[in-house]
Design a protein around this motif. Structure first.
Motif, PDB file in Angstrom:
ATOM      1  N   LEU A 116      -4.879   3.288   2.912  1.00 25.64           N
ATOM      2  CA  LEU A 116      -5.780   2.192   3.284  1.00 25.64           C
ATOM      3  C   LEU A 116      -5.390   1.496   4.587  1.00 25.64           C
ATOM      4  O   LEU A 116      -6.273   1.192   5.394  1.00 25.64           O
ATOM      5  N   PHE A 167       0.835  -1.207   0.000  1.00 24.61           N
ATOM      6  CA  PHE A 167       0.000   0.000   0.000  1.00 24.61           C
ATOM      7  C   PHE A 167       0.869   1.256   0.000  1.00 24.61           C
ATOM      8  O   PHE A 167       0.581   2.218  -0.704  1.00 24.61           O
ATOM      9  N   CYS A 198      -4.959   4.904  -1.992  1.00 26.87           N
ATOM     10  CA  CYS A 198      -4.456   3.536  -1.833  1.00 26.87           C
ATOM     11  C   CYS A 198      -3.402   3.446  -0.736  1.00 26.87           C
ATOM     12  O   CYS A 198      -3.353   2.460   0.005  1.00 26.87           O
TER      13      CYS A 198
END
Length: 119
Positions: A74, A25, A71
């Motif tokens: 996250l 991530f 992203c």
């Protein structure tokens, strides 16, 4: 069970474990400086750039940056990392990468011109 174990491990072991377990991530945030640096290099190699092209590229860049940051954050929203761990891996590491990239040479200046109907 596995998510709970990863959450416990990253909260207990600290910064390095959080980066190791969630690097997929965080790689989105780490690639942003590479993207911006590549853009600057392409602009400098291209020479003169029209303002109209820049007006089309800017919204695309904003969408890409928002997507990458979404992203990259996250793990924080899923509570697998703490806030300080997220700030370090999503904010400070990309700044360090960009500072390291800024040392590399490329040709300046990037110039933009306004294209008028007479051109």
């Amino acid at each position: 069970m596995l998510k709970w174990r990863m959450r416990q491990m990253s909260n207990q072991l600290g910064l390095w474990a959080a980066g190791r377990t969630n690097w997929r991530f965080f790689a989105f945030a780490w690639s942003l400086p590479l993207l911006l640096y590549a853009e600057i290099v392409v602009w400098s190699l291209a020479g003169t750039m029209s303002v109209r092209a820049g007006m089309w590229l800017f919204p695309i860049e904003v969408v890409v940056i928002i997507g990458f940051i979404s992203c990259a954050t996250l793990p924080y929203w899923r509570r697998t990392v703490t806030g300080l761990q997220a700030v370090f891996w999503v904010f400070l590491v990309p700044i360090l990468i960009f500072c390291a990239l800024s040392i590399l040479p490329f040709r300046w200046p990037v110039s933009a011109i306004m294209l008028t109907p007479s051109r």
